[in-house]
Design a protein around this motif. Structure first.
Motif, PDB file in Angstrom:
ATOM      1  N   PRO A  55       0.821  -1.215   0.000  1.00  0.00           N
ATOM      2  CA  PRO A  55       0.000   0.000   0.000  1.00  0.00           C
ATOM      3  C   PRO A  55       0.854   1.264   0.000  1.00  0.00           C
ATOM      4  O   PRO A  55       1.853   1.352   0.723  1.00  0.00           O
ATOM      5  CB  PRO A  55      -0.796  -0.113   1.306  1.00  0.00           C
ATOM      6  N   SER A  56       0.454   2.232  -0.815  1.00  0.00           N
ATOM      7  CA  SER A  56       1.214   3.481  -0.896  1.00  0.00           C
ATOM      8  C   SER A  56       0.313   4.716  -0.842  1.00  0.00           C
ATOM      9  O   SER A  56       0.815   5.834  -0.830  1.00  0.00           O
ATOM     10  CB  SER A  56       2.053   3.509  -2.181  1.00  0.00           C
ATOM     11  N   TRP A  57      -1.016   4.509  -0.837  1.00  0.00           N
ATOM     12  CA  TRP A  57      -1.967   5.622  -0.752  1.00  0.00           C
ATOM     13  C   TRP A  57      -2.528   5.707   0.665  1.00  0.00           C
ATOM     14  O   TRP A  57      -3.076   4.734   1.174  1.00  0.00           O
ATOM     15  CB  TRP A  57      -3.133   5.420  -1.726  1.00  0.00           C
ATOM     16  N   TYR A  58      -2.424   6.855   1.282  1.00  0.00           N
ATOM     17  CA  TYR A  58      -2.995   7.084   2.610  1.00  0.00           C
ATOM     18  C   TYR A  58      -4.257   7.907   2.412  1.00  0.00           C
ATOM     19  O   TYR A  58      -4.213   9.130   2.281  1.00  0.00           O
ATOM     20  CB  TYR A  58      -1.991   7.807   3.501  1.00  0.00           C
ATOM     21  N   TRP A  59      -5.398   7.214   2.344  1.00  0.00           N
ATOM     22  CA  TRP A  59      -6.702   7.848   2.217  1.00  0.00           C
ATOM     23  C   TRP A  59      -7.507   7.597   3.491  1.00  0.00           C
ATOM     24  O   TRP A  59      -7.148   6.762   4.313  1.00  0.00           O
ATOM     25  CB  TRP A  59      -7.459   7.258   1.026  1.00  0.00           C
ATOM     26  N   MET A  60      -8.606   8.330   3.636  1.00  0.00           N
ATOM     27  CA  MET A  60      -9.509   8.187   4.789  1.00  0.00           C
ATOM     28  C   MET A  60      -8.763   8.369   6.115  1.00  0.00           C
ATOM     29  O   MET A  60      -8.781   7.491   6.988  1.00  0.00           O
ATOM     30  CB  MET A  60     -10.214   6.827   4.770  1.00  0.00           C
ATOM     31  N   PRO A  61      -8.122   9.503   6.317  1.00  0.00           N
ATOM     32  CA  PRO A  61      -7.364   9.719   7.556  1.00  0.00           C
ATOM     33  C   PRO A  61      -8.223   9.602   8.808  1.00  0.00           C
ATOM     34  O   PRO A  61      -7.710   9.271   9.885  1.00  0.00           O
ATOM     35  CB  PRO A  61      -6.795  11.131   7.393  1.00  0.00           C
ATOM     36  N   ASP A  62      -9.521   9.844   8.666  1.00  0.00           N
ATOM     37  CA  ASP A  62     -10.416   9.761   9.818  1.00  0.00           C
ATOM     38  C   ASP A  62     -10.496   8.342  10.378  1.00  0.00           C
ATOM     39  O   ASP A  62     -10.685   8.150  11.583  1.00  0.00           O
ATOM     40  CB  ASP A  62     -11.812  10.271   9.447  1.00  0.00           C
ATOM     41  N   VAL A  63     -10.348   7.324   9.511  1.00  0.00           N
ATOM     42  CA  VAL A  63     -10.390   5.935   9.987  1.00  0.00           C
ATOM     43  C   VAL A  63      -9.157   5.632  10.845  1.00  0.00           C
ATOM     44  O   VAL A  63      -9.259   4.979  11.890  1.00  0.00           O
ATOM     45  CB  VAL A  63     -10.491   4.960   8.802  1.00  0.00           C
ATOM     46  N   PHE A  64      -7.999   6.123  10.415  1.00  0.00           N
ATOM     47  CA  PHE A  64      -6.775   5.950  11.211  1.00  0.00           C
ATOM     48  C   PHE A  64      -6.903   6.693  12.547  1.00  0.00           C
ATOM     49  O   PHE A  64      -6.515   6.177  13.594  1.00  0.00           O
ATOM     50  CB  PHE A  64      -5.556   6.465  10.439  1.00  0.00           C
ATOM     51  N   ALA A 208     -13.565  10.281  -0.511  1.00  0.00           N
ATOM     52  CA  ALA A 208     -12.284   9.968   0.116  1.00  0.00           C
ATOM     53  C   ALA A 208     -11.141  10.598  -0.671  1.00  0.00           C
ATOM     54  O   ALA A 208     -10.162  11.079  -0.090  1.00  0.00           O
ATOM     55  CB  ALA A 208     -12.099   8.451   0.196  1.00  0.00           C
ATOM     56  N   ASP A 209     -11.275  10.612  -1.978  1.00  0.00           N
ATOM     57  CA  ASP A 209     -10.248  11.172  -2.871  1.00  0.00           C
ATOM     58  C   ASP A 209     -10.284  12.701  -2.853  1.00  0.00           C
ATOM     59  O   ASP A 209      -9.397  13.362  -2.302  1.00  0.00           O
ATOM     60  CB  ASP A 209     -10.511  10.626  -4.273  1.00  0.00           C
ATOM     61  N   PHE A 210     -11.320  13.292  -3.406  1.00  0.00           N
ATOM     62  CA  PHE A 210     -11.388  14.755  -3.577  1.00  0.00           C
ATOM     63  C   PHE A 210     -11.705  15.496  -2.282  1.00  0.00           C
ATOM     64  O   PHE A 210     -11.265  16.614  -2.069  1.00  0.00           O
ATOM     65  CB  PHE A 210     -12.459  15.113  -4.607  1.00  0.00           C
ATOM     66  N   GLY A 211     -12.516  14.873  -1.418  1.00  0.00           N
ATOM     67  CA  GLY A 211     -12.974  15.564  -0.219  1.00  0.00           C
ATOM     68  C   GLY A 211     -11.982  15.546   0.929  1.00  0.00           C
ATOM     69  O   GLY A 211     -11.796  16.553   1.620  1.00  0.00           O
ATOM     70  N   LEU A 212     -11.345  14.390   1.146  1.00  0.00           N
ATOM     71  CA  LEU A 212     -10.440  14.248   2.288  1.00  0.00           C
ATOM     72  C   LEU A 212      -8.972  14.359   1.908  1.00  0.00           C
ATOM     73  O   LEU A 212      -8.116  14.567   2.768  1.00  0.00           O
ATOM     74  CB  LEU A 212     -10.693  12.901   2.986  1.00  0.00           C
ATOM     75  N   GLY A 213      -8.670  14.196   0.643  1.00  0.00           N
ATOM     76  CA  GLY A 213      -7.311  14.404   0.174  1.00  0.00           C
ATOM     77  C   GLY A 213      -6.419  13.177   0.289  1.00  0.00           C
ATOM     78  O   GLY A 213      -6.772  12.160   0.873  1.00  0.00           O
TER      79      GLY A 213
END
Length: 486
Positions: A55-64, A208-213
């Motif tokens: 994995p190399s994409w860090y998306w959905m930071p809120d889940v972490f 997750a892409d456009f909204g959270l970055g």
């Protein structure tokens, strides 16, 4: 009651589960077959270069954030995040690329420049995507996939039509420009299925892409693995590497022990974060919940051809993440899902972590990671790997208008055969089981064995599905089921 729990594998879902179970007071040991933890998210270091192997994409930071908050912690207690700007580039030809900004207003402006009126359409689409995200990620995915009633809520009832349409159809009703369509279809590829086979409700991936970055842990995704390991150890979890599980011992229909490197280890609970299909092969036939025919009938996410490449100079005209869509998107999808074969003209992804993290390569040099999605179960040979590296590096040089081939001083490949050998991955899949309508939620393989008591599963072949954030959630879901039983 305190239980002795054996966890097989050390990927994100297993690490998450180990933390929750140790927090509940259990005696938890994680066994990893390879020489380092992290599962598919291991790290490769060689010749001064550092690569995330998976994995190399860090998306959905809120889940972490939510995961660490469950332990009274913050992500910042363990690692630092950098928001990427641009998030990524999508290349369509020589001097023809679209840069995706790190905020929605700029992305809307980019769309508007390319297709008149599409900025407002995108804004409205994203509002719906955000609503879906709030329903899915803040609620539905935290349900254990035990009953179809889990999907029935006041909110989902309002969106029932979105479960029977698909992302591709919805996007094409709203947008006409093929480049914009491909950008909007791209995020659902993380779910492991074609956009035309993915329910419209999954537009939450666009939010997750456009909204959270798009973010990057300061020294790579392995920062997250290291953080979760540190948290687990703080909670009392024990780890053993080079510890291959050879058999799960069942007595009176209860999981009683595992055989590790020839030695029996007794346990009250066995939890596997390893490949689900492989784990069942560790059981005698009568104890397996799913037949080979069942696994053959499932749609799996792609495998991947990966290259970890070190360059002796800085690479130009590129971003941290880059997608190369200069060939037929639909044809490559057919070559993965409809008529499995090596694609004649492959799309590919490139990632240059050293643009963000200077420690990823020696000074004045660059580390690069290239990925070609492939059909699972495909023939894998060294000759084919080299043929395809030549294809993508030639196109990379053309599209970014530079010469890099002669500057390669380190290169290692990883493909289907390695996924099987290193991770016991079914057909060498890279991402698990696709999240199609009839492979969603309660229709996925269960967290709890249907045939063996005290045997549980977690990870990308069970609920919620593929991806790093879902893996963290899967670890939490299975720990709740285990604690209910305990």
């Amino acid at each position: 009651m305190k239980k002795k729990i054996t966890i097989i594998g050390s990927g994100f879902s297993a690490l998450a589960a180990s933390c929750y179970l140790a927090q509940s007071g259990h005696d938890v040991t994680v066994f990893e077959k390879n020489d380092s933890i992290g599962g598919r998210a291991r790290q490769l270091k060689s010749d001064g270069f550092t690569f995330d192997m998976g994995p190399s994409w860090y998306w959905m930071p809120d889940v972490f954030d939510r995961f660490f908050a469950d332990f009274g912690k913050k992500t910042t207690d363990y690692y630092e995040l950098v928001k990427l700007s641009p998030a990524y580039r999508v290349y369509y030809g020589v001097d023809d690329f679209i840069a995706i900004a790190d905020n929605l207003p700029e992305i809307e402006a980019t769309f508007e420049k390319i297709e008149k009126g599409s900025g407002k359409i995108l804004h409205d689409f994203m509002m719906e995507a955000q609503s879906n995200y709030n329903i899915a990620i803040k609620d539905l995915v935290y349900r254990p996939g035990v009953s179809p009633l889990e999907l029935v809520t006041v909110e989902t009832a309002k969106k029932v039509g979105q479960f029977f349409s698909n992302i591709s159809k919805d996007i094409r009703k709203k947008f006409k420009n093929e480049q914009l369509i491909q950008i909007l279809e791209f995020p659902v590829l993380f779910l492991g299925a074609k956009p035309s086979d993915t329910p419209s409700f999954y537009s939450f991936m666009n939010y997750a892409d456009f909204g959270l970055g798009t973010w990057h842990p300061k020294t790579g995704m392995f920062d997250v693995v290291r953080a979760m390991e540190n948290l687990a150890r703080e909670l009392g979890v024990k780890f053993q590497v080079k510890a291959s599980i050879e058999k799960i011992i069942v007595e009176n229909k209860k999981a009683k022990a595992v055989v590790v490197n020839g030695k029996r280890i007794d346990s009250d609970i066995v939890l596997s974060g390893a490949d689900y299909h492989h784990t069942e092969t560790l059981l005698d036939l009568e104890h397996r919940a799913y037949s080979e025919k069942y696994w053959e009938s499932r749609v799996f996410a792609p495998s991947s051809l990966l290259f970890y490449v070190g360059f002796d100079k800085k690479v130009e005209n590129i971003s941290h993440h880059a997608l190369f869509f200069d060939v037929d998107f639909q044809q490559h999808a057919k070559d993965i899902y409809d008529e499995p074969r090596w694609p004649k003209e492959p799309l590919f992804y490139a990632n240059f972590p050293s643009l963000t993290d200077k420690s990823a390569a020696p000074e004045g040099m660059e580390s690069g990671f290239f990925l070609v999605p492939l059909a699972p179960g495909i023939t894998d040979t060294e000759a084919l790997r080299e043929e395809y590296f030549d294809k993508i590096i030639t196109r990379f040089e053309t599209l970014t208008q530079q010469s890099v081939r002669d500057n390669i001083i380190f290169k290692r490949s990883f493909c289907k055969n390695d996924f099987v050998t290193e991770y016991n991955s079914y057909k060498g899949n890279a991402y698990g089981m696709a999240n199609k309508l009839f492979q969603t939620a309660f229709l996925r393989p269960k967290l709890k064995s249907k045939k063996v008591e005290n045997l549980f599963f977690t990870g990308q072949l069970t609920v919620p599905g593929p991806g790093v954030p879902p893996a963290l959630i899967s670890g939490k879901l299975v720990s709740v089921l285990i604690n209910k039983q305990s």
